[in-house]
Design a protein around this motif. Sequence first.
Motif, PDB file in Angstrom:
ATOM      1  N   PHE A   1      81.492  73.302  56.360  1.00 25.77           N
ATOM      2  CA  PHE A   1      81.018  73.727  57.723  1.00 25.77           C
ATOM      3  C   PHE A   1      79.759  74.309  57.515  1.00 25.77           C
ATOM      4  CE2 PHE A   1      85.805  74.633  58.938  1.00 25.77           C
ATOM      5  CZ  PHE A   1      85.942  73.373  59.503  1.00 25.77           C
ATOM      6  N   LEU A   2      79.650  75.071  56.272  1.00 26.30           N
ATOM      7  CA  LEU A   2      78.305  75.831  56.257  1.00 26.30           C
ATOM      8  C   LEU A   2      77.181  74.680  56.157  1.00 26.30           C
ATOM      9  CD1 LEU A   2      76.746  78.516  55.751  1.00 26.30           C
ATOM     10  CD2 LEU A   2      77.134  78.389  53.605  1.00 26.30           C
ATOM     11  N   PHE A   3      77.427  73.963  55.329  1.00 23.82           N
ATOM     12  CA  PHE A   3      76.359  72.730  54.919  1.00 23.82           C
ATOM     13  C   PHE A   3      76.026  72.193  56.364  1.00 23.82           C
ATOM     14  CE2 PHE A   3      75.129  68.434  53.762  1.00 23.82           C
ATOM     15  CZ  PHE A   3      73.996  68.726  53.143  1.00 23.82           C
ATOM     16  N   VAL A   4      76.904  71.755  57.221  1.00 19.12           N
ATOM     17  CA  VAL A   4      76.758  71.035  58.406  1.00 19.12           C
ATOM     18  C   VAL A   4      76.206  71.995  59.234  1.00 19.12           C
ATOM     19  CG1 VAL A   4      77.752  69.836  60.204  1.00 19.12           C
ATOM     20  CG2 VAL A   4      78.820  69.319  58.080  1.00 19.12           C
ATOM     21  N   ALA A   5      76.420  73.102  59.307  1.00 19.87           N
ATOM     22  CA  ALA A   5      75.749  74.057  60.164  1.00 19.87           C
ATOM     23  C   ALA A   5      74.354  74.220  59.806  1.00 19.87           C
ATOM     24  CB  ALA A   5      76.424  75.598  60.237  1.00 19.87           C
ATOM     25  N   GLY A   6      73.877  74.168  58.676  1.00 22.24           N
ATOM     26  CA  GLY A   6      72.463  74.200  58.114  1.00 22.24           C
ATOM     27  C   GLY A   6      71.681  73.021  58.598  1.00 22.24           C
ATOM     28  N   LEU A   7      72.500  71.937  58.557  1.00 19.47           N
ATOM     29  CA  LEU A   7      71.795  70.647  58.823  1.00 19.47           C
ATOM     30  C   LEU A   7      71.562  70.673  60.225  1.00 19.47           C
ATOM     31  CD1 LEU A   7      73.993  67.982  56.871  1.00 19.47           C
ATOM     32  CD2 LEU A   7      71.654  68.856  56.186  1.00 19.47           C
ATOM     33  N   LEU A   8      72.403  71.276  60.982  1.00 28.08           N
ATOM     34  CA  LEU A   8      72.455  71.212  62.610  1.00 28.08           C
ATOM     35  C   LEU A   8      71.486  72.224  62.779  1.00 28.08           C
ATOM     36  CD1 LEU A   8      75.892  71.066  63.758  1.00 28.08           C
ATOM     37  CD2 LEU A   8      74.434  69.267  63.653  1.00 28.08           C
ATOM     38  N   GLU A   9      71.072  73.304  62.205  1.00 33.97           N
ATOM     39  CA  GLU A   9      69.901  74.053  62.269  1.00 33.97           C
ATOM     40  C   GLU A   9      68.457  73.377  62.118  1.00 33.97           C
ATOM     41  OE1 GLU A   9      68.012  78.293  60.902  1.00 33.97           O
ATOM     42  OE2 GLU A   9      69.744  77.417  59.683  1.00 33.97           O
TER      43      GLU A   9
ATOM     44  N   LEU B   1      79.738  76.529  63.824  1.00 35.03           N
ATOM     45  CA  LEU B   1      80.310  76.121  62.382  1.00 35.03           C
ATOM     46  C   LEU B   1      79.845  77.136  61.290  1.00 35.03           C
ATOM     47  CD1 LEU B   1      79.106  72.222  62.362  1.00 35.03           C
ATOM     48  CD2 LEU B   1      81.379  73.270  62.073  1.00 35.03           C
ATOM     49  N   LEU B   2      78.902  77.988  61.580  1.00 37.97           N
ATOM     50  CA  LEU B   2      78.304  79.119  60.833  1.00 37.97           C
ATOM     51  C   LEU B   2      79.552  80.094  60.816  1.00 37.97           C
ATOM     52  CD1 LEU B   2      76.461  80.892  58.804  1.00 37.97           C
ATOM     53  CD2 LEU B   2      75.502  81.551  61.056  1.00 37.97           C
ATOM     54  N   ALA B   3      80.126  80.443  62.063  1.00 31.91           N
ATOM     55  CA  ALA B   3      81.003  81.486  62.261  1.00 31.91           C
ATOM     56  C   ALA B   3      82.303  80.962  61.800  1.00 31.91           C
ATOM     57  CB  ALA B   3      81.215  81.382  63.925  1.00 31.91           C
ATOM     58  N   MET B   4      82.491  79.554  61.902  1.00 38.09           N
ATOM     59  CA  MET B   4      83.882  79.147  61.047  1.00 38.09           C
ATOM     60  C   MET B   4      83.707  79.291  59.576  1.00 38.09           C
ATOM     61  SD  MET B   4      84.513  75.749  63.336  1.00 38.09           S
ATOM     62  CE  MET B   4      86.017  75.345  62.169  1.00 38.09           C
ATOM     63  N   ALA B   5      82.625  79.312  59.103  1.00 44.96           N
ATOM     64  CA  ALA B   5      82.571  79.098  57.519  1.00 44.96           C
ATOM     65  C   ALA B   5      82.709  80.450  56.908  1.00 44.96           C
ATOM     66  CB  ALA B   5      81.096  78.909  57.194  1.00 44.96           C
ATOM     67  N   MET B   6      82.219  81.601  58.118  1.00 43.59           N
ATOM     68  CA  MET B   6      82.146  83.158  57.910  1.00 43.59           C
ATOM     69  C   MET B   6      83.565  83.606  57.795  1.00 43.59           C
ATOM     70  SD  MET B   6      78.808  84.421  59.498  1.00 43.59           S
ATOM     71  CE  MET B   6      77.152  84.682  58.829  1.00 43.59           C
TER      72      MET B   6
ATOM     73  N   GLY C   1      68.739  79.491  54.797  1.00 42.59           N
ATOM     74  CA  GLY C   1      67.749  78.691  53.815  1.00 42.59           C
ATOM     75  C   GLY C   1      67.664  77.050  54.063  1.00 42.59           C
ATOM     76  N   ILE C   2      69.048  76.631  54.083  1.00 41.94           N
ATOM     77  CA  ILE C   2      69.050  74.964  54.478  1.00 41.94           C
ATOM     78  C   ILE C   2      68.117  74.894  55.663  1.00 41.94           C
ATOM     79  CG2 ILE C   2      70.552  73.289  55.407  1.00 41.94           C
ATOM     80  CD1 ILE C   2      72.765  74.461  53.835  1.00 41.94           C
TER      81      ILE C   2
END
Length: 106
Positions: free
Chosen positions: A5-13, A45-50, A64-65
């Motif tokens: 989730f965190l990785f995909v959230a970073g890509l979407l950023e 997705l960031l919220a889900m990862a958190m 960072g991503i």
Amino acid sequence: MAWIFLFVAGLLEIVWATLMKASDGFTKLWPSVGTIGFMVLSFGLLAMAMKTLPLGTAYAIWTGIGAVGAFVVGIAIMGEAVTVMRVAGALLIVSGIVVLKLSSSH
């Protein structure tokens, strides 16, 4: 699953940051709509990862991503300058992401 989730959230950023640039200060409709849509998905997705990852780790990796990805898009697509100092800065961000990932117990 949280790391995915965190990785995909970073890509979407990266996507929403790129679209924000294309929106020309939110004066172009579709890039503006895309910015907001991808921003909502990225934050979700960031919220889900958190839910399971530490706040500091998740937020730092997400930004960072996004930062390094936007840096690469700026160079590769938008013709931004490649300088030793800019590349060194991006490498420092990547180093920090790696250290945070390695130090996480999740």
